[in-house]
Design a protein around this motif. Structure first.
Motif, short mmCIF file in Angstrom:
data_model
loop_
_atom_site.label_atom_id
_atom_site.label_comp_id
_atom_site.label_asym_id
_atom_site.label_seq_id
_atom_site.Cartn_x
_atom_site.Cartn_y
_atom_site.Cartn_z
N SER A 52 0.78 -1.29 0.05
CA SER A 52 0.11 0.03 -0.06
C SER A 52 0.88 1.18 0.06
O SER A 52 0.39 2.36 -0.67
CB SER A 52 -1.01 0.10 1.17
N ARG A 66 -5.42 1.90 -3.56
CA ARG A 66 -6.82 1.15 -3.32
C ARG A 66 -8.04 1.78 -3.58
O ARG A 66 -8.92 1.46 -3.86
CB ARG A 66 -6.63 1.01 -1.71
N GLN A 69 -8.26 1.46 -6.94
CA GLN A 69 -8.01 0.11 -7.49
C GLN A 69 -7.19 -0.04 -8.77
O GLN A 69 -7.48 -0.30 -9.71
CB GLN A 69 -9.37 -0.60 -7.85
#
Lengths: 112, 117
Positions: A52, A66, A69
């Protein structure tokens, strides 16, 4: 919408170039992300995991967003030996277990 | 020593025949997979076994029957082969990394290239 979508490619670049590959995935619950490399007529091999916070391994930098996406791979100072197909890989988990879902891959050709 | 080994590497056969591909891993992994890579190079998961139990079956035709006699082996038997079965079949294995949810790095075999005539 496909589970994992990548730039169609091919990318043809000269040695020393910087090249970026993009990938989007449809399952917001996916937990694990990877880039694999596949040479012609060979099996896929792990290039790097994607975290991440973003991560770097030598000339390779992977990013994960995230919220969007979206996954990216940046290759700096391309070498002839970087010529291969790069596969974006995303995990899919259900009650039964976890599977790794592969994108169709983006082909990179580095020329001298 | 090869970590994930598949046999045969090449297989050429006629439509309608039955054939098997064998896979063995010596990594001590708990989970094994079969993936199919077609002529367009799309790598698609077919099956996954964890400790000899089937956990993923991706709507593959019944003509495909995986068998896992133990956690180190996962074989693929294909009945009544069709032209569309021509592809490279990759076996893989993985071990979940402790403490990281869902993470499972795959180690692939060299692939078995099946050609159906």
């Amino acid at each position: 919408r496909k589970e994992v979508e990548q730039d169609p490619g091919p990318f043809n670049v000269p040695e020393g170039a910087t090249v970026a590959f993009n990938c989007t995935y449809s399952n917001s619950a996916s937990q694990s992300f990877f880039w694999y490399r596949q040479d012609c007529r060979k099996e896929p091999k792990l290039l790097m995991s994607v975290y991440s916070s973003g991560n770097e391994d030598g000339r390779f930098t992977a990013q994960l967003n995230r919220a969007s996406q979206y996954i990216s791979l940046l290759i700096r100072d391309s070498k002839l030996s970087d010529s291969a197909t790069y596969l974006c890989v995303v995990s899919r988990r259900n009650q039964a277990g976890t599977a790794l879902i592969f994108g169709k891959g983006t082909t990179l050709s580095v020329s001298s | 020593d090869t970590a994930v080994s598949q046999t045969p590497k090449y297989l050429v056969t006629q439509m309608g025949n039955d054939k098997s591909i064998k896979c063995e891993q010596n990594l001590g992994h708990d989970t094994m997979y079969w993936y199919k890579q077609d002529s367009k190079k799309f790598l698609k998961i077919m099956f996954s076994y964890n400790n000899k139990e089937l956990i993923i079956n991706e709507t593959v035709p019944n003509r495909f029957s995986p068998k896992s006699p133990d956690k180190a082996h996962l074989n693929l038997h294909i009945n009544s082969l069709e032209l569309g079965d021509s592809a490279v079949y990759f076996c893989a294995s993985s071990q979940v990394i402790q403490g990281i949810t869902g993470a499972n790095v795959l180690t692939f075999g060299a692939g078995s290239r099946l050609t159906v005539l």
